[in-house]
Motif scaffolding. Structure first.
Motif, short mmCIF file in Angstrom:
data_model
loop_
_atom_site.label_atom_id
_atom_site.label_comp_id
_atom_site.label_asym_id
_atom_site.label_seq_id
_atom_site.Cartn_x
_atom_site.Cartn_y
_atom_site.Cartn_z
N LEU A 51 33.97 -23.32 -15.16
CA LEU A 51 32.69 -23.00 -15.79
C LEU A 51 32.68 -21.67 -16.53
N GLU A 52 33.48 -20.70 -16.08
CA GLU A 52 33.62 -19.46 -16.85
C GLU A 52 34.48 -19.78 -18.08
N ARG A 53 33.92 -19.62 -19.26
CA ARG A 53 34.63 -20.02 -20.48
C ARG A 53 34.66 -18.87 -21.48
N HIS A 54 35.57 -17.94 -21.22
CA HIS A 54 35.67 -16.74 -22.06
C HIS A 54 37.04 -16.61 -22.71
N TYR A 55 38.05 -17.20 -22.12
CA TYR A 55 39.42 -16.96 -22.56
C TYR A 55 39.88 -18.03 -23.54
N ALA A 56 40.75 -17.65 -24.47
CA ALA A 56 41.19 -18.55 -25.53
C ALA A 56 42.10 -19.67 -25.02
N GLU A 57 42.89 -19.39 -24.00
CA GLU A 57 43.95 -20.31 -23.60
C GLU A 57 43.60 -21.21 -22.42
N PHE A 58 42.47 -20.98 -21.78
CA PHE A 58 42.13 -21.78 -20.60
C PHE A 58 40.66 -21.66 -20.27
N ASP A 59 40.13 -22.67 -19.57
CA ASP A 59 38.81 -22.57 -18.96
C ASP A 59 38.94 -21.84 -17.63
N GLY A 60 37.86 -21.25 -17.17
CA GLY A 60 37.91 -20.52 -15.91
C GLY A 60 38.59 -19.17 -16.07
N LEU A 61 39.00 -18.61 -14.94
CA LEU A 61 39.61 -17.28 -14.93
C LEU A 61 41.13 -17.34 -14.75
N ASN A 62 41.67 -18.53 -14.52
CA ASN A 62 43.12 -18.69 -14.33
C ASN A 62 43.63 -17.73 -13.25
N LEU A 63 42.97 -17.74 -12.11
CA LEU A 63 43.38 -16.87 -11.00
C LEU A 63 44.67 -17.39 -10.36
N THR A 64 45.31 -16.52 -9.60
CA THR A 64 46.52 -16.95 -8.90
C THR A 64 46.19 -17.97 -7.82
N TRP A 65 47.20 -18.76 -7.46
CA TRP A 65 47.05 -19.73 -6.38
C TRP A 65 46.57 -19.04 -5.12
N ASP A 66 47.06 -17.86 -4.86
CA ASP A 66 46.76 -17.14 -3.62
C ASP A 66 45.26 -16.80 -3.52
N THR A 67 44.68 -16.37 -4.64
CA THR A 67 43.26 -16.05 -4.65
C THR A 67 42.41 -17.32 -4.57
N LEU A 68 42.81 -18.35 -5.31
CA LEU A 68 42.07 -19.62 -5.25
C LEU A 68 42.09 -20.20 -3.84
N GLU A 69 43.24 -20.14 -3.19
CA GLU A 69 43.34 -20.61 -1.81
C GLU A 69 42.37 -19.84 -0.93
N GLY A 70 42.32 -18.53 -1.11
CA GLY A 70 41.44 -17.71 -0.28
C GLY A 70 39.98 -18.03 -0.47
N ILE A 71 39.58 -18.29 -1.73
CA ILE A 71 38.19 -18.65 -1.99
C ILE A 71 37.86 -19.99 -1.35
N ALA A 72 38.78 -20.94 -1.45
CA ALA A 72 38.52 -22.30 -0.96
C ALA A 72 38.47 -22.39 0.55
N LYS A 73 39.31 -21.62 1.24
CA LYS A 73 39.43 -21.83 2.69
C LYS A 73 39.49 -20.54 3.49
N HIS A 74 38.78 -19.51 3.04
CA HIS A 74 38.77 -18.26 3.82
C HIS A 74 38.11 -18.46 5.18
N ASN A 75 37.26 -19.47 5.29
CA ASN A 75 36.62 -19.76 6.59
C ASN A 75 37.46 -20.68 7.46
N GLY A 76 38.66 -21.02 7.00
CA GLY A 76 39.53 -21.89 7.79
C GLY A 76 39.94 -23.11 7.00
N PRO A 77 40.84 -23.93 7.56
CA PRO A 77 41.24 -25.17 6.87
C PRO A 77 40.03 -26.03 6.54
N VAL A 78 40.10 -26.72 5.42
CA VAL A 78 39.00 -27.60 5.01
C VAL A 78 39.23 -28.95 5.69
N ILE A 79 38.52 -29.15 6.79
CA ILE A 79 38.65 -30.37 7.59
C ILE A 79 37.53 -31.32 7.22
N ILE A 80 37.89 -32.50 6.79
CA ILE A 80 36.89 -33.49 6.37
C ILE A 80 36.77 -34.56 7.45
#
Length: 393
Positions: free
Chosen positions: A132-161
């Motif tokens: 949704l962040e659309r500022h950069y010429a080469e990609f949508d989003g912020l193109n964060l590292t895998w490590d940061t994306l992982e932390g945002i997604a599951k900082h509260n623990g594994p995503v158990i469905i």
């Protein structure tokens, strides 16, 4: 040594879209800086935790809360020898996906989105920073590292469905093309961000609840940890004025929580015989935690806050009002998507299905600040709870 489990920029799993590395900043520093400069981060200034944004200048907003979480996280990370830039990036991003009106807005939007995959603020944060962040010429989003994306997604623990359920669509959509290994724990840095969130909101909700007059200092002094802190202040400063007394007591509560996380986590890490940051993910339990005793004390404090603050009559009345705002705005934009901003109209035209349109409407409402949601409701529907014909507004 805890440093052996610290995330290292040199060992980062990198970005989905390859970029040339900076000469002056590590990849985690760039992640942090992109988050700070994002539109979603700026909007946190006018999104609140418990109170609606206009109710008082001294109540915490999502922005001030995120800054407080980042400060606590850097302190804990420094004491444990972990990576401060990755920790701060996750801490600053952890609330990006929140709706207006705190958890009340999230509950309302989740119910409205139930036929279309539901709504989850952690998953929405991933959608924001990857699409949704659309500022950069080469990609949508912020193109964060895998490590940061992982932390945002599951900082509260594994995503158990649970069996029979699905991943939140915003998370499933990105994970399908960039596996975040949702079944494992996150890095120690992301775990620090999660515990720092607990430290910050427990402390500032006590401050905000006192300022709002929802309970008294005498009442919270009956709670564990807090009573001892007030007693220490009274012993050391017997003639202190009420405002300074409150601040001195609650900053000691803050300190007790931070010290407990550091001491307990050091012991857990030492006894776990971890070789590197990857081994943290596959340990099967968190390495950053409160002691069992402090966790029990915090539960009593949280139970008190739930009853006296989150479910206080005045707060519940406001919850009902702002729930109606969200409940009105969603069907309005579904029926009249032409009222979405002009720059959204290309996506509206490409939506194709009701589900795709619902996701766009959800994205738009979730990104609103408290005041903007109220202003749009007043503009299109006649104000909170107001009736009106959508066609002639």
């Amino acid at each position: 040594m805890t440093a052996c489990i610290a995330a290292s920029p040199e060992r980062s799993r990198g970005r989905l879209v390859k970029e040339e590395e900076s000469l002056f900043r590590s990849c985690y520093q760039r992640d942090r800086d992109r988050i700070i400069h994002s539109s979603a981060f700026r909007r946190l200034k006018h999104k609140t935790q418990v109170f609606v944004e206009h109710e008082g200048d001294y109540f915490r907003t999502r922005l001030t809360h995120s800054i407080e979480v980042a400060q606590v996280a850097r302190t804990i990370t420094g004491a444990l020898g972990l990576n401060p830039e990755l920790t701060e990036a996750v801490a600053l991003a952890h609330d990006l996906g929140h709706t207006p009106f705190g958890h009340t807005g999230e509950d309302a939007l989740h119910a409205l989105m139930a036929p279309y995959g539901g709504f989850d603020h952690n998953a929405q944060a991933i959608r924001i920073v990857t699409m949704l962040e659309r500022h950069y010429a080469e990609f949508d989003g912020l193109n964060l590292t895998w490590d940061t994306l992982e932390g945002i997604a599951k900082h509260n623990g594994p995503v158990i469905i649970p069996t029979g359920s699905d991943l939140p669509y915003a998370l499933a959509e990105y994970n399908a093309r960039h596996d975040l290994e949702l079944h494992t724990h996150a890095s120690a840095e992301a775990q620090v961000a999660a515990l720092s969130d607990d430290v910050a909101y427990n402390n500032h909700d006590l401050h905000d609840g006192l300022r709002a007059g929802l309970f008294t200092e005498e009442e919270i002094a009956e709670l564990p940890i807090i009573g001892d802190c007030y007693a220490e202040v009274d012993q050391n400063y017997p003639r202190l004025d009420a405002y300074r007394r409150r601040h001195e007591a609650l900053r000691r509560v803050f300190g007790v929580m931070v010290a407990d996380v550091i001491e307990t986590s050091r012991a857990v890490i030492a006894e776990s015989d971890l070789a590197d940051s990857a081994s943290v993910r596959h340990l099967g339990r968190p390495v950053i935690k409160f002691s069992d005793e402090l966790w029990r004390d915090l539960k009593q404090i949280r139970d008190f806050l739930f009853t006296r603050m989150y479910r206080a009559p005045s707060v519940m009345l406001k919850r009902a009002q702002v729930t109606q705002v969200v409940n009105d705005l969603f069907p309005f934009y579904m029926e009249c998507p032409s009222h979405l901003p002009q720059r959204w109209q290309t996506d509206v035209a490409a939506a194709g299905t009701t589900q795709a349109l619902a996701r766009l409407v959800s994205d738009y409402i979730a990104g609103m600040t408290d005041r903007f949601a109220l202003s749009q409701h007043a503009r299109h529907l006649g104000g909170p709870g107001g009736a009106g014909s959508w066609g002639d507004k």
